[in-house]
Design an enzyme around this catalytic site. Structure first.
Site, PDB file in Angstrom:
ATOM      1  N   LYS A   1       0.812  -1.223   0.000  1.00  0.00           N
ATOM      2  CA  LYS A   1       0.000   0.000   0.000  1.00  0.00           C
ATOM      3  C   LYS A   1       0.850   1.280   0.000  1.00  0.00           C
ATOM      4  O   LYS A   1       0.393   2.323  -0.429  1.00  0.00           O
ATOM      5  CB  LYS A   1      -0.950   0.013   1.200  1.00  0.00           C
ATOM      6  CG  LYS A   1      -2.088  -1.009   1.113  1.00  0.00           C
ATOM      7  CD  LYS A   1      -3.257  -0.460   0.374  1.00  0.00           C
ATOM      8  CE  LYS A   1      -4.569  -1.219   0.475  1.00  0.00           C
ATOM      9  NZ  LYS A   1      -4.618  -2.597   0.864  1.00  0.00           N
TER      10      LYS A   1
ATOM     11  N   SER B   1      -8.438   1.296   8.820  1.00  0.00           N
ATOM     12  CA  SER B   1      -7.765   0.866  10.050  1.00  0.00           C
ATOM     13  C   SER B   1      -6.556   0.039   9.686  1.00  0.00           C
ATOM     14  O   SER B   1      -5.728  -0.291  10.503  1.00  0.00           O
ATOM     15  CB  SER B   1      -8.702   0.006  10.876  1.00  0.00           C
ATOM     16  OG  SER B   1      -9.003  -1.160  10.152  1.00  0.00           O
TER      17      SER B   1
HETATM   18  C1  LIG Z   1      -5.337  -3.646   0.438  1.00  0.00           C
HETATM   19  C2  LIG Z   1      -4.814  -5.027   0.431  1.00  0.00           C
HETATM   20  C3  LIG Z   1      -5.202  -5.950  -0.552  1.00  0.00           C
HETATM   21  C4  LIG Z   1      -6.221  -5.641  -1.625  1.00  0.00           C
HETATM   22  O1  LIG Z   1      -5.854  -4.548  -2.438  1.00  0.00           O
HETATM   23  P1  LIG Z   1      -6.968  -3.820  -3.321  1.00  0.00           P
HETATM   24  O2  LIG Z   1      -6.216  -2.751  -4.034  1.00  0.00           O
HETATM   25  O3  LIG Z   1      -7.988  -3.260  -2.364  1.00  0.00           O
HETATM   26  O4  LIG Z   1      -7.563  -4.836  -4.214  1.00  0.00           O
HETATM   27  C5  LIG Z   1      -4.626  -7.215  -0.514  1.00  0.00           C
HETATM   28  N1  LIG Z   1      -3.737  -7.559   0.440  1.00  0.00           N
HETATM   29  C6  LIG Z   1      -3.347  -6.698   1.394  1.00  0.00           C
HETATM   30  C7  LIG Z   1      -2.355  -7.157   2.393  1.00  0.00           C
HETATM   31  C8  LIG Z   1      -3.862  -5.397   1.425  1.00  0.00           C
HETATM   32  O5  LIG Z   1      -3.462  -4.552   2.382  1.00  0.00           O
END
Ligand SMILES: *Cc1c(COP(=O)(O)O)cnc(C)c1O
Length: 315
Positions: free
Chosen positions: A51, A75
């Site tokens: 992210k 969160s």
């Molecule tokens: C946010 C997240 C996802 C999913 O990503 P999207 O962009 O919402 O499809 C998968 N794995 C982890 C560990 C995440 O934090």
């Protein structure tokens, strides 16, 4: 729709903040799966998940355009990533979290100097609050997935995979709101259309699966899958068309299959990954894919797990 150029621009834009994460292999895992398995290790990324890639791409742009304040509603990993990059860039951030958010997640946000505000229990309550805060403070709200700069940032994982795993046949990617897979579809398919990209979703959070089947965005009721990063109730307006254009396949895994994969990686590979990431290993281990003998990358999206929850996640 974003293009390969946007993902390449993101790669340059975030390179001073993010890590190029390693690829793990395991003979045991490859044998169990009947494929040559490669794990792209975003659980070792800064802030513990991919992210930070999208968040960095987006927050840098906002700050360049004069943002003096940043907000997000999450969160989880998105909240941590936004707090981290805002702090790095010297801009205050408030992350709106549910009233029942775990102490450990709140502490992670605070450790990056993020301010935490509690609001409701659903994203339908948190999102408007985070947007309202941004407006009040003349700041910018950073969405979790449905945004071109976020998607392009997440797609930089795919560029690294193509560099690191020569001759890759397929890449398995977990789906929540779809930002991760949309960015990676563009990065991979527009670089080499022969590489298959396959989405993995929990059976009890199958909103994207149903949306693909129905050929339109389809919502599901709230779910409590152990893959807590994949609990979104529907794919995004911007992410979904990318999936419709490029996605090769989408497969579902049960909660028990996720636990099996989580336990296997912990016990045999000594890696702490989160259940959301274990979904891709689960799909491979439980033979949901028609990729026998192929070179397959499982995108390990993150590794943030509350320590006290670990024993409950083991099979
Ligand atoms: C946010 C997240 C996802 C999913 O990503 P999207 O962009 O919402 O499809 C998968 N794995 C982890 C560990 C995440 O934090």
């Amino acid at each position: 729709m974003i293009t390969l150029q946007d993902v390449k621009a993101a790669q340059e834009n975030i390179a001073d903040i993010t890590r190029v994460t390693p690829i793990f292999t395991s003979e045991q895992l490859s044998e169990v799966c009947g494929m040559e398995m490669f794990l792209k290790s975003e659980h070792l990324q800064k802030t513990g998940s991919f992210k930070i890639r999208g968040a960095t791409n987006k927050v840098k742009q906002a700050v360049k355009e004069g943002a003096k304040y940043i907000t997000a509603a999450s969160s989880g990993n998105h909240g941590q990533a936004v707090a981290y990059i805002a702090n790095q860039l010297g801009v205050p951030a408030t992350i709106v979290v549910p009233v029942d958010a775990s102490e450990c997640k709140i502490n992670a946000i605070k450790a990056y100097n993020g301010k935490v505000e509690k609001c409701g229990t659903t994203s339908a309550e948190r999102l408007p609050r985070a947007m309202e805060l941004a407006e009040e403070m003349e700041g910018v709200f950073i969405p979790p997935y449905d945004d071109p700069l976020i998607m392009a940032g997440q797609g930089t994982v795919g560029l690294e995979i193509l560099e690191q795993v020569k001759g890759v046949d397929a890449v398995l990617i977990p789906v929540g709101g779809g930002g991760l897979i949309a960015g990676n579809l563009v990065a991979i398919k527009e670089s080499n259309p022969n590489v298959k990209v396959i989405a993995v979703e929990p059976e009890i959070a199958q909103d994207t699966y149903l949306s693909i089947l129905n050929q339109k965005i389809t919502a599901i009721p709230a779910t409590n899958t152990i893959a807590d990063g994949l609990r979104t109730s529907q794919p995004g307006e911007l992410t979904f068309p990318v999936l419709q254009k490029y996605l090769d396949d989408i497969v579902l895994v049960s909660e028990e299959e996720i636990r099996n994969a989580f336990s296997f990686v912990m016990e045999r590979m000594k890696q702490l990954i989160e259940p959301s990431s274990a979904t891709t290993i689960a799909a491979a281990m439980h033979h949901k894919l028609d990729l026998k003998g192929k070179r397959v990358v499982s995108l390990i999206s993150g590794g943030n797990v509350d320590l006290e929850k670990i024993s409950g996640l083991l099979k």
